[in-house]
Scaffold this active site. Structure first.
Site, PDB file in Angstrom:
ATOM      1  N   GLY A 121     -18.145  -0.235 -39.939  1.00  0.00           N
ATOM      2  CA  GLY A 121     -19.159  -1.017 -39.242  1.00  0.00           C
ATOM      3  C   GLY A 121     -18.755  -1.212 -37.800  1.00  0.00           C
TER       4      GLY A 121
ATOM      5  N   CYS B 124     -12.245   2.054 -42.847  1.00  0.00           N
ATOM      6  CA  CYS B 124     -12.313   1.694 -41.421  1.00  0.00           C
ATOM      7  C   CYS B 124     -12.525   0.179 -41.253  1.00  0.00           C
ATOM      8  CB  CYS B 124     -13.398   2.536 -40.741  1.00  0.00           C
ATOM      9  SG  CYS B 124     -13.194   2.599 -38.971  1.00  0.00           S
ATOM     10  N   TYR B 125     -13.690  -0.250 -40.792  1.00  0.00           N
ATOM     11  CA  TYR B 125     -13.928  -1.697 -40.665  1.00  0.00           C
ATOM     12  C   TYR B 125     -13.709  -2.385 -42.019  1.00  0.00           C
ATOM     13  CZ  TYR B 125     -16.254  -6.174 -39.857  1.00  0.00           C
ATOM     14  OH  TYR B 125     -16.541  -7.513 -39.768  1.00  0.00           O
TER      15      TYR B 125
ATOM     16  N   HIS C  52     -12.490   8.063 -42.022  1.00  0.00           N
ATOM     17  CA  HIS C  52     -13.736   8.174 -42.794  1.00  0.00           C
ATOM     18  C   HIS C  52     -13.678   9.340 -43.789  1.00  0.00           C
ATOM     19  CE1 HIS C  52     -16.212   5.197 -40.674  1.00  0.00           C
ATOM     20  NE2 HIS C  52     -15.406   5.474 -39.656  1.00  0.00           N
TER      21      HIS C  52
ATOM     22  N   GLU D 275     -15.869  10.060 -45.952  1.00  0.00           N
ATOM     23  CA  GLU D 275     -17.205  10.516 -46.323  1.00  0.00           C
ATOM     24  C   GLU D 275     -17.762  11.604 -45.414  1.00  0.00           C
ATOM     25  OE1 GLU D 275     -16.306   7.707 -45.010  1.00  0.00           O
ATOM     26  OE2 GLU D 275     -17.779   6.789 -43.697  1.00  0.00           O
TER      27      GLU D 275
ATOM     28  N   SER E  49     -49.899  14.905 -52.640  1.00  0.00           N
ATOM     29  CA  SER E  49     -50.040  15.370 -51.263  1.00  0.00           C
ATOM     30  C   SER E  49     -49.709  16.849 -51.195  1.00  0.00           C
ATOM     31  CB  SER E  49     -49.086  14.597 -50.364  1.00  0.00           C
ATOM     32  OG  SER E  49     -47.754  14.967 -50.668  1.00  0.00           O
ATOM     33  N   GLY E  50     -49.158  17.361 -52.285  1.00  0.00           N
ATOM     34  CA  GLY E  50     -48.676  18.738 -52.245  1.00  0.00           C
ATOM     35  C   GLY E  50     -47.212  18.776 -51.857  1.00  0.00           C
ATOM     36  N   GLY E  51     -46.698  17.664 -51.374  1.00  0.00           N
ATOM     37  CA  GLY E  51     -45.283  17.583 -50.997  1.00  0.00           C
ATOM     38  C   GLY E  51     -44.410  17.396 -52.226  1.00  0.00           C
ATOM     39  N   VAL E  52     -43.124  17.604 -52.035  1.00  0.00           N
ATOM     40  CA  VAL E  52     -42.219  17.618 -53.178  1.00  0.00           C
ATOM     41  C   VAL E  52     -42.083  16.235 -53.830  1.00  0.00           C
ATOM     42  CG1 VAL E  52     -40.176  17.463 -51.695  1.00  0.00           C
ATOM     43  CG2 VAL E  52     -39.929  18.306 -53.995  1.00  0.00           C
ATOM     44  N   ASP E  53     -42.073  15.166 -53.050  1.00  0.00           N
ATOM     45  CA  ASP E  53     -41.814  13.849 -53.632  1.00  0.00           C
ATOM     46  C   ASP E  53     -42.945  13.409 -54.573  1.00  0.00           C
ATOM     47  OD1 ASP E  53     -39.660  14.029 -51.981  1.00  0.00           O
ATOM     48  OD2 ASP E  53     -40.489  12.723 -50.438  1.00  0.00           O
ATOM     49  N   SER E  54     -44.171  13.494 -54.076  1.00  0.00           N
ATOM     50  CA  SER E  54     -45.277  13.064 -54.933  1.00  0.00           C
ATOM     51  C   SER E  54     -45.426  14.020 -56.120  1.00  0.00           C
ATOM     52  CB  SER E  54     -46.589  12.981 -54.145  1.00  0.00           C
ATOM     53  OG  SER E  54     -47.017  14.257 -53.731  1.00  0.00           O
ATOM     54  N   ALA E  55     -45.071  15.277 -55.901  1.00  0.00           N
ATOM     55  CA  ALA E  55     -45.172  16.263 -56.976  1.00  0.00           C
ATOM     56  C   ALA E  55     -44.165  15.962 -58.085  1.00  0.00           C
ATOM     57  CB  ALA E  55     -44.936  17.660 -56.420  1.00  0.00           C
TER      58      ALA E  55
ATOM     59  N   LYS F   1     -33.070  13.109 -51.271  1.00  0.00           N
ATOM     60  CA  LYS F   1     -33.996  14.251 -51.315  1.00  0.00           C
ATOM     61  C   LYS F   1     -33.447  15.423 -52.142  1.00  0.00           C
ATOM     62  CE  LYS F   1     -37.796  16.013 -49.310  1.00  0.00           C
ATOM     63  NZ  LYS F   1     -39.036  15.261 -49.078  1.00  0.00           N
TER      64      LYS F   1
END
Ligand code: XMP
Length: 562
Positions: free
Chosen positions: A104, A131-132, A218, A220, A272-278, A418
């Site tokens: 942070g 770190c922080y 870090h 990550e 919507s045709g997008g991956v998430d709603s699909a 995603k």
């Protein structure tokens, strides 16, 4: 367009398609349910596939915090990010097996610096401060932090001394790490020993009792190549996780939970045709079959062949019940004379809600609205919260619908990143073409046409866009690139074609790489590919005589032009 047309009116053209497919109902699913406001996942039921183990990242505002959660999940351990002031009641349902304190921007020795909540220590669970986060636990456990003599940013070489620590299992004695800190540990808290050092940090890693650790670097970030090993060792060797966060588990749990939550209720979602709603639609369809109706609104701002392709996938491949609404004329009417990008977005958003609501009302009683909210959206909206962060663009989605329509929200993907959503899609048997689709904005081509949106301009842009997609796919760059598209500018320029003067539009080509759309870089496309795209556009799209390539990153630009 497949499907039978059963209803028409002057404004919309509605196809109602019912499936006879009896998709076998599998055994799982979590639903994030809520009306209205945001709520951390932990505040609701435990997350699907994660009941048995989870690691909680206490967030102190580092730009890398979300990345920690992502890395832990890559180790098949469920992980959530919560703000440092989150009360225990909201965390308890996750049944954490360990805590990570993030980095942070603050300094622990300054008044009012954020600290870890008491339960982190009182729970006697393993803790790792990064770190922080390391400085926080040093201060809270009785050690001393002071401003570093030398600030340390960038690469450093980590030398391990505590070689037998289970945190270092499988690691080299020395390896590169990524540092980004000013303060340093002056005195370790009682009971701690130094386990590793760098040139500038004698205590780069400290540990106590094989349970509490502090890391000055870090783990990550990609610049710490052995970082993931450390995080995995912490999760498995220190916290005792076994790695049950798998996509298969997630799917099974989600389906079971959806069934339980929904009962005999009815759901709708906006395709919507997008991956998430699909993926949301497919997952929920698995759980409750035709209790789900998808509403697919054609706003007239879609790309060439888009409607047909989307419809084919959902109806033919996935056998869902879809209400298709061709509302192109309505949208185009409302967009007449609109030039301002924000007004365009507002008009499209409002019209969408109207059309969607009309169609939903025709379905009869509906109880739930399923939505493809993802984990970064949840974090982002929680982080922005009530603070007055500057608005860059109004993103159009189905926000505003649930409250207006008094529907309960179901967001089964709100704990996923995603890439995890894509894996869920693939595991559910969705076609690769849909799962790997590049993002496409809700307001569609309207925000890729600078100035007023007209039918003619839409057709012109569709032709240019089709060529871009075709060439990018042929070059096998569709997947590696985050987005590739054409923009129709409102600038005309002079050209010459076959000895004649032309005066035509300039099309801009945009191709970007990105991890999450928050930042993006322009793609270094091969010159030959750029040449082919440019040649084809000026030759095949009447009215265009010049193509330019957008070489700006985000920030300072944004991905879309409006
Ligand atoms: P910008 O242009 O803000 O876009 O850099 C970031 C990502 O979001 C997409 N985008 C949208 N998606 N509704 C959406 O569903 C919207 O209104 C919208 N505006 C931008 C954009 O395509 C990019 O992936």
């Amino acid at each position: 367009m497949a499907g039978s047309k059963s209803k028409q009116n002057s404004e919309t053209d509605v196809h109602r398609v019912t499936t006879s497919d009896d998709i076998e109902v599998a055994t799982y699913l979590e639903i994030a349910k809520e009306m209205g406001g945001e709520q951390p996942v932990a505040a609701r039921e435990a997350v699907p596939g994660a009941e048995r183990e989870a690691i909680v990242v206490i967030d102190f505002g580092s730009q890398y915090s979300l990345l920690i959660a992502r890395r832990i999940r890559e180790c098949q351990v469920y992980c959530e990010l919560v703000s440092y002031d989150t009360p225990w009641e909201k965390i308890a349902p996750l049944k954490p097996k360990g805590f990570i304190l993030s980095g942070g921007p603050a300094s622990v020795y300054r008044p009012g610096a954020p600290l870890a909540p008491a339960y982190v220590y009182e729970s006697h669970l393993p803790v790792m401060g990064i770190c922080y986060g390391m400085q926080v636990l040093t201060k809270q456990l009785g050690g001393q932090v002071s401003p570093g003599v030398k600030q340390e940013y960038g690469h450093a070489i980590l030398h391990l001394s505590g070689l037998d620590s289970p945190l270092f299992a499988g690691m080299e004695d020395s390896s590169p790490v990524w540092m980004s800190h000013g303060d340093r540990i002056e005195d370790m808290p009682p009971g701690f020993v130094a386990l590793a050092s760098t040139e500038n940090s004698p205590v780069a890693v400290m540990g106590s009792d094989n349970r509490i650790f502090g890391l000055q670097f870090h783990p990550e970030v990609a610049h710490t190549p052995q970082g993931k090993t450390i995080l995995k060792n912490f999760a498995y060797n220190i916290c005792g996780c076994r790695g049950n966060w798998t996509i298969g588990n997630f799917i099974n749990d989600s389906i079971a939970r959806t069934k339980k939550l929904v009962g005999s209720g009815k759901l709708i979602n906006a395709l919507s045709g997008g991956v998430d709603s699909a993926v949301v639609a497919t997952l929920i369809h698995r759980a409750v079959g035709d209790q789900l109706t998808c509403i697919y609104v054609n706003n007239g701002l879609l790309r060439r062949e888009e409607v047909e392709r989307t419809f084919k996938v959902f109806k033919e491949n996935l056998g869902m019940q879809i209400v298709y609404v061709d509302a192109s004329e309505r949208f185009l009417d409302r967009l007449k004379g609109v030039i301002d990008p924000e007004v365009k977005r507002k008009v499209i958003g409002e019209e969408f809600i109207e059309v969607f609501e009309e169609e939903a009302n025709k379905i009869g009683r509906v109880d739930f609205l399923a939505q493809g909210t993802l984990y970064p959206d949840v974090i982002e909206s929680a982080a922005s919260g009530s603070t007055a962060s500057a608005k860059i663009k109004t993103h159009h989605n189905v926000g505003g619908l649930p409250a207006k329509m008094r529907l309960q929200l179901i967001e089964p993907l709100r704990s996923l990143f995603k890439d995890e959503v894509r894996q869920v899609g693939l595991e559910l048997g969705m076609p690769e073409e849909m799962v790997w689709r590049q993002p496409f904005p809700g307001p569609g081509l309207a925000i890729r046409i600078i100035g007023e949106v007209t039918k003619e301009k839409l057709e012109l842009l569709r032709s240019a866009d089709f060529i871009v997609m075709n060439e990018i796919k042929k070059a096998k760059l569709y997947r590696p690139l985050w987005q590739t598209f054409a923009v129709l500018t409102d600038v005309k320029s002079v050209g010459v074609m076959g000895d004649y003067r032309t005066y035509g539009y300039i099309v801009a080509l945009r191709a970007v790489t990105s991890e999450d759309a928050m930042t993006a870089d322009w793609a270094r496309l091969p010159y030959d590919l750029l040449a082919r795209i440019s040649n084809r556009i000026v030759n095949e799209v009447p009215g265009v005589n010049r193509v330019v390539y957008d070489i700006t990153s985000k920030p300072p630009s944004t991905i879309e032009w409006e």
